[in-house]
Design an enzyme around this catalytic site. Sequence first.
Site, mmCIF file in Angstrom:
data_model
loop_
_atom_site.group_PDB
_atom_site.id
_atom_site.type_symbol
_atom_site.label_atom_id
_atom_site.label_comp_id
_atom_site.label_asym_id
_atom_site.label_seq_id
_atom_site.Cartn_x
_atom_site.Cartn_y
_atom_site.Cartn_z
ATOM 1 C CD GLU A 115 17.325 17.905 2.334
ATOM 2 O OE1 GLU A 115 17.761 16.910 1.383
ATOM 3 O OE2 GLU A 115 16.572 18.388 2.887
ATOM 4 C CB CYS B 112 17.872 14.954 5.225
ATOM 5 S SG CYS B 112 17.636 14.697 3.840
ATOM 6 C CG HIS C 281 16.076 12.827 0.322
ATOM 7 N ND1 HIS C 281 14.793 12.810 1.905
ATOM 8 C CD2 HIS C 281 15.144 12.249 -0.643
ATOM 9 C CE1 HIS C 281 13.716 12.387 1.040
ATOM 10 N NE2 HIS C 281 14.207 11.755 0.171
ATOM 11 C CB CYS D 124 13.115 14.022 5.215
ATOM 12 S SG CYS D 124 14.331 13.279 4.822
#
Length: 230
Positions: free
Chosen positions: A107, A138, A105, A135
């Site tokens: 992040e 993260c 992701h 999410c």
Amino acid sequence: MAGTNGGWKNRGPRECRRSNDERKTGAAHLNSFDIRHSPLDIFAVPDEPVIDLQSDQFFMGEALRQAARACEAGEVPVGAIVVREGHIIARAFNQVELLKDATAHAEMLALTQAQEVVGDWRLTDCTLYVTKEPCPMCAGAMVHVRLARVVYGVSDVKAGAAGSVLNLLQFPTLNHRCEITGGLREAECRALLQNFFAEQRVRQKLEVGQQKPDGQSSGLPPGGRDAELS
């Protein structure tokens, strides 16, 4: 020169008086000029909006640039940056499909970059800007690296872990809590996601239509509508 002199000779008393008045007015204007102002002030440009390169708005704009890169690569358009002492030290976008890595992701990639720049796993004086609410994975990583602050754009009402579904960033039993700012440039962040998934649905519908003679299709991306903000 003759034409010019002739012009002056042809001027009547009234016109000469007007010229004298104009000169007096001009002199009075100069005499009334406030000497406290710099002479350069007369060349000043009218006030215009100035971009604050240290503002949340600017930094979220940089995260949006990363999200646009994800969109161009066929990834879910989420972008993130990490800022330390007013400087961007990490930039990343979703690369789950590109790297074949479910943890890639925006992040997570940005945090890894930032740790390399800082030379430590702790990011206690850093702020992360991301276009979509983090999410749980993260958000957990943000707590582990001791991020000072997290700023996100659009909320994720189905999987957001910064307050929408749960708040891992400020969970009372964890040993660190991040300051949270949400909803920054929300409309732009949402539009990027919505446009991406709308195009995905059209593309999938066309592909399924080519495979099926009747052309019937649900028109949804894998995972249905729940995939749009997850």
